[in-house]
Scaffold this motif. Structure first.
Motif, PDB file in Angstrom:
ATOM      1  N   TYR A 178      -7.021   4.690 -15.271  1.00  0.00           N
ATOM      2  CA  TYR A 178      -6.215   3.500 -15.569  1.00  0.00           C
ATOM      3  C   TYR A 178      -6.722   2.827 -16.833  1.00  0.00           C
ATOM      4  O   TYR A 178      -7.929   2.754 -17.063  1.00  0.00           O
TER       5      TYR A 178
ATOM      6  N   GLY B  93       2.094  -1.343  -5.708  1.00  0.00           N
ATOM      7  CA  GLY B  93       1.116  -2.398  -5.472  1.00  0.00           C
ATOM      8  C   GLY B  93      -0.305  -1.859  -5.531  1.00  0.00           C
ATOM      9  O   GLY B  93      -1.076  -2.160  -6.441  1.00  0.00           O
ATOM     10  N   GLU B  94      -0.629  -1.017  -4.551  1.00  0.00           N
ATOM     11  CA  GLU B  94      -1.990  -0.497  -4.401  1.00  0.00           C
ATOM     12  C   GLU B  94      -1.911   0.926  -3.870  1.00  0.00           C
ATOM     13  O   GLU B  94      -0.958   1.270  -3.148  1.00  0.00           O
ATOM     14  N   GLY B  95      -2.906   1.733  -4.181  1.00  0.00           N
ATOM     15  CA  GLY B  95      -2.971   3.092  -3.647  1.00  0.00           C
ATOM     16  C   GLY B  95      -4.279   3.737  -4.041  1.00  0.00           C
ATOM     17  O   GLY B  95      -4.972   3.252  -4.944  1.00  0.00           O
ATOM     18  N   PHE B  96      -4.610   4.816  -3.355  1.00  0.00           N
ATOM     19  CA  PHE B  96      -5.866   5.526  -3.639  1.00  0.00           C
ATOM     20  C   PHE B  96      -5.923   5.975  -5.111  1.00  0.00           C
ATOM     21  O   PHE B  96      -4.955   6.557  -5.615  1.00  0.00           O
ATOM     22  N   GLU B  97      -7.062   5.771  -5.724  1.00  0.00           N
ATOM     23  CA  GLU B  97      -7.186   6.104  -7.148  1.00  0.00           C
ATOM     24  C   GLU B  97      -7.155   7.606  -7.407  1.00  0.00           C
ATOM     25  O   GLU B  97      -6.878   8.039  -8.530  1.00  0.00           O
TER      26      GLU B  97
ATOM     27  N   GLU C 246      -7.664  -3.806  -1.065  1.00  0.00           N
ATOM     28  CA  GLU C 246      -7.640  -5.126  -1.710  1.00  0.00           C
ATOM     29  C   GLU C 246      -7.631  -6.265  -0.694  1.00  0.00           C
ATOM     30  O   GLU C 246      -7.963  -7.398  -1.036  1.00  0.00           O
TER      31      GLU C 246
ATOM     32  N   PHE D  84       0.819  -1.213   0.000  1.00  0.00           N
ATOM     33  CA  PHE D  84       0.000   0.000   0.000  1.00  0.00           C
ATOM     34  C   PHE D  84       0.857   1.269   0.000  1.00  0.00           C
ATOM     35  O   PHE D  84       0.457   2.296   0.519  1.00  0.00           O
TER      36      PHE D  84
ATOM     37  N   GLU E 149     -14.246   1.622  -5.085  1.00  0.00           N
ATOM     38  CA  GLU E 149     -12.845   1.353  -4.714  1.00  0.00           C
ATOM     39  C   GLU E 149     -12.824   0.886  -3.263  1.00  0.00           C
ATOM     40  O   GLU E 149     -13.699   1.257  -2.466  1.00  0.00           O
TER      41      GLU E 149
END
Lengths: 265, 265
Positions: free
Chosen positions: B262, A201-205, B205, A179, B202
């Motif tokens: 994206y 990996g992942e994060g706020f859009e 994950e 994150f 959102e």
């Protein structure tokens, strides 16, 4: 000598100072239990736990929690049937689950980032390491598209998400796992390190990809590959399992992965 | 009579009580400015702002902030060239940006959820409304796959992410917009409302999709469609623009969308 869960916890935490609010803990099981086998995983899913029990392993070392929240709270799940089934499976199977999250991120270097960069075959491209990211220097001719294809092939995943132009050439790249894909980490890096590409990996859009979108609209060469939280961190847990197998050769130690939690339709 | 920015803010907030820590504010511009035209949008991107200036609109009403963080802080961006360029564009263009986030979520019903469900043509399928979600009742024969295709077609998007089995039949469905895809909201809903499917924007994950994965492994019929934060909320801002155009017929009011931030590779 019998190896207990506490022996393994002591080994995992020997060289790190955990924060006072650490999420690393023995979530189920007792520290004095003798270990019969270890399964190392990213996420201790129902399937992973079933598989560990079938294989006679009584310790799962997992990066993430079993109960769908970072702090492993369970009060809010009291009546939930999925939680109840999973909890009973763990209890009846006699499986201990140890969460190894903060410790491995405090290894020198970060054991999760190291595992990902190794799995991608990029260790020799590391220009330098920061606590939150590995900074890579790529040869001429690498584009976002080529890098995305390499990541998918190396990690065995079906897709990645991209912000920016896939045809853009990338020389200076940062890799951030889990994150760490939020703007507070990625945006200062993009600017200060003059990066072309962030791989995270992942994060706020509404943070990093929107910054990339604006940068591109301003004519700047910036891009982002968001590869998934698990996809960015599982390799680090696999590397940990290999090291544990070397440290405890008398124990069966296995890494177990999962399918990506999402597919695209 | 000249319509000022304050007139429009008063209209937007007339029927709601904003929280003390609200993020809704006039981020740039002055409340006494006379409005020449309004652009309503989800995200006030560089492109949206450029377009508003070209079209002579001096007020942008946006759901999300212009500077890559929920609280519109800018101190951490002081030397950032993308921020600097955007800030100058806003200043030189004389564009006011008003953030309408908390207010529209407090409309009765939630104006963002209402806009999405309307855009999907599902208003007549609403069984009932909760503050955080619309609960829908679908006829026989709808599968996750068919619903995903309907969403993509209706919203003009290329992909959605799914956890669970695409062939699963769905009767009881909840729609949650924006960042309401986390486990603290979705997991109690799934259980208490006996839902088959969550459709959300959102979320982390490691929460909702991992719960779905475990539920499926336990033989339960549960699935998740994660459609994207902007993709779930833009329709609500479009609906707001239509209502503003009716309320202020003397003003040019336009909705402006963006491409998904994206793409998948």
């Amino acid at each position: 000598m019998n190896i207990t869960i506490q022996h393994i916890i002591d080994h995992l935490t020997a060289k790190v100072e955990l924060p006072k609010t650490t999420v690393d803990q023995l979530i189920t099981g007792s520290p004095n239990q003798t270990v019969t086998g270890v399964f190392v995983t990213f996420m201790p899913t129902q399937h992973v736990i079933e598989h560990a029990i079938q294989r006679g392993a009584n310790l799962i070392i997992a990066h993430e929690p079993p109960f769908y929240n970072h702090h492993s709270h369970t009060d809010w799940l009291a009546d939930d049937p999925v939680y109840e089934n999973k909890r009973k499976l763990i209890e009846n199977g006699g499986v201990a689950i140890y969460r190894c999250h903060d410790a491995i991120h405090r290894f020198q270097p970060d054991g999760i980032t190291e595992g990902l960069v190794q799995a991608l075959g990029w260790s020799s491209s590391i220009a330098y390491r920061k606590p939150e990211a590995d900074l890579l220097s790529f040869p001429e001719g690498m584009t976002v598209q080529l890098i995305a294809e390499h990541i998918k092939r190396s990690l065995g995943i079906e897709y990645v998400r991209v912000a920016g132009d896939p045809k853009m050439v990338c020389r200076r790249v940062a890799v951030l796992v889990g994150f760490r894909g939020n703007g507070n980490l990625t945006i200062p890096l993009l600017h200060q390190e003059e990066l072309d590409l962030i791989i995270a990996g992942e994060g706020f859009e509404w943070e990093t990809p929107e910054y990339i979108r604006d940068a591109v609209q301003q004519g700047k060469q910036k891009a982002l590959l968001m590869i998934g939280h698990a996809e960015s961190e599982a390799s680090g847990m696999k590397l940990l399992s290999e090291r544990l197998a070397t440290t405890f050769p008398e124990l069966p130690v296995h890494f177990i992965g999962e399918q990506p939690v999402y597919q695209v339709l």
